[in-house]
Design an enzyme around this catalytic site. Structure first.
Site, PDB file in Angstrom:
ATOM      1  N   HIS A  79       0.825 -11.712   1.453  1.00 61.65           N
ATOM      2  CA  HIS A  79      -0.244 -10.974   0.761  1.00 61.65           C
ATOM      3  C   HIS A  79      -0.859 -11.767  -0.393  1.00 61.65           C
ATOM      4  CE1 HIS A  79      -1.600  -6.560   0.029  1.00 61.65           C
ATOM      5  NE2 HIS A  79      -2.551  -7.397  -0.302  1.00 61.65           N
TER       6      HIS A  79
ATOM      7  N   TYR B 138       0.834  -1.215   0.000  1.00 57.81           N
ATOM      8  CA  TYR B 138       0.000   0.000   0.000  1.00 57.81           C
ATOM      9  C   TYR B 138       0.867   1.264   0.000  1.00 57.81           C
ATOM     10  CZ  TYR B 138      -3.673  -3.299   1.484  1.00 57.81           C
ATOM     11  OH  TYR B 138      -4.535  -4.364   1.584  1.00 57.81           O
TER      12      TYR B 138
END
Ligand SMILES: NC(=O)c1ccc[n+]([C@@H]2O[C@H](COP(=O)([O-])OP(=O)(O)OC[C@H]3O[C@@H](n4cnc5c(N)ncnc54)[C@H](OP(=O)(O)O)[C@@H]3O)[C@@H](O)[C@H]2O)c1
Length: 293
Positions: A110, A53
């Site tokens: 992830h 992010y």
């Protein structure tokens, strides 16, 4: 304790607050400090970040600025695809520096496809980081049954969570994964949980949740919104909800799910049936796996 912070048990003896505030999607690659501080000051304690992010620094700054002790917060981050020569440990130490903390509550892989040919090895490195105390729990994200089996085979730790896209329009598709997770005591965390409200054109779920929201408002004696109904739908399926917002009012709306009467079995079945009318998985361009395989 608020419903948002109600503790959900993990298979390693720890707990996770049910509702998490994410710094991806709406806040992806943005400075998340103000919204993180506002979310914590409004009463949320569970923060969901990720290396990819690009804003772990501002997540950490938001935590510090909130004034809330670290021990009262639950912080997740997720391991991205590693550049050549960078170890999992190096990468996590960098995250800890950015997050301005000396431990992570939950560290996730992830995306399994970021570790071709070395998924098991990567999981073992996460196990070592847990043993070292750099993270309290370890888990995964965007894993189907086959990738879960792959890392579980011969390992000592079963992932505590699997964070996946989950809402009424993918419920049928994800059922086998939910069953597998239940069998192995893996908590499912949802992202994209509010998708029926704005990611699916003419979603058949919307009129159903609008009707339910109206009837709950009468009983609760306060306004009840469609997002609160979808959050309750997740809660009552035993799913941890990761949502986000760019607006403080919305965070307050999420928190105000407290005091909304539970959905009945009929109401849950109505939402399930409406979702099943239209399959829509939004995040497939990033993670195109079959959850049932
Ligand atoms: N593991 C992964 O691969 C992965 C992937 C995606 C996301 N995530 C995590 O999950 C978090 C949340 O993901 P998400 O954004 O998909 O969650 P979501 O709960 O489906 O959507 C959150 C968005 O819903 C909007 N919203 C809420 N109520 C609404 C309404 N009534 N009408 C229209 N829009 C409404 C909010 O917009 P406003 O901003 O306008 O309030 C907010 O940006 C991310 O930030 C990230 O931390 C993880």
């Amino acid at each position: 304790m608020s419903l948002a912070n109600s503790p959900i048990k993990l298979n390693d003896g720890t707990t996770i607050p049910w509702l998490g505030f994410g710094t991806g999607t709406a806040l992806y690659a943005k400075d998340a400090e103000k919204m993180v501080t506002a979310a914590i000051q409004s009463g949320l304690t569970h923060l969901d970040g990720a290396q990819i992010y690009g804003n772990e620094d501002s997540l950490g700054a938001g935590i510090i600025a909130s004034g809330r002790p670290r021990s009262e917060l639950f912080v997740t981050t997720k391991l991205k695809k590693l550049p050549e020569g960078v170890s999992v440990r190096d990468s996590v130490v960098e995250s800890l520096q950015k997050l301005k903390t000396n431990y992570i509550d939950l560290l996730l892989i992830h995306v399994p496809t970021n570790f071709p040919g070395r998924l098991k090895e990567t999981w073992k490195e996460l196990e070592a980081l847990k043993a070292e105390g750099l993270t309290r729990s370890i888990g995964v994200s965007n894993f189907g049954i086959s990738t879960l089996k792959e890392i579980m085979e011969g390992s000592t730790i079963v992932p505590a969570v699997n964070q996946v896209e989950f809402h009424a329009h993918v419920y049928e598709e994800f059922r086998p994964l939910l069953e597998f997770a239940k069998e192995h005591n893996i908590v499912i965390e949802s992202f994209g949980g509010l998708s029926p409200l704005f990611r699916v054109k003419n979603s058949p779920v919307v009129p159903v949740v609008e009707k339910i929201a109206k009837s709950k408002a009468k009983v609760a004696g306060k306004p009840v919104t469609t997002s609160q109904i979808l959050l309750l739908w997740l809660k009552q399926k035993g799913i941890v909800a990761i949502t986000t917002s760019t607006k403080v009012e919305r965070v307050e709306e999420y928190l105000a799910v407290d005091g909304v009467p539970e959905l009945t079995a009929e109401e849950i079945a109505e939402i399930d049936a409406a979702g099943a009318k239209e399959h829509h998985r939004h995040f497939t361009s990033f993670y195109n796996y079959n959850p049932a395989e």
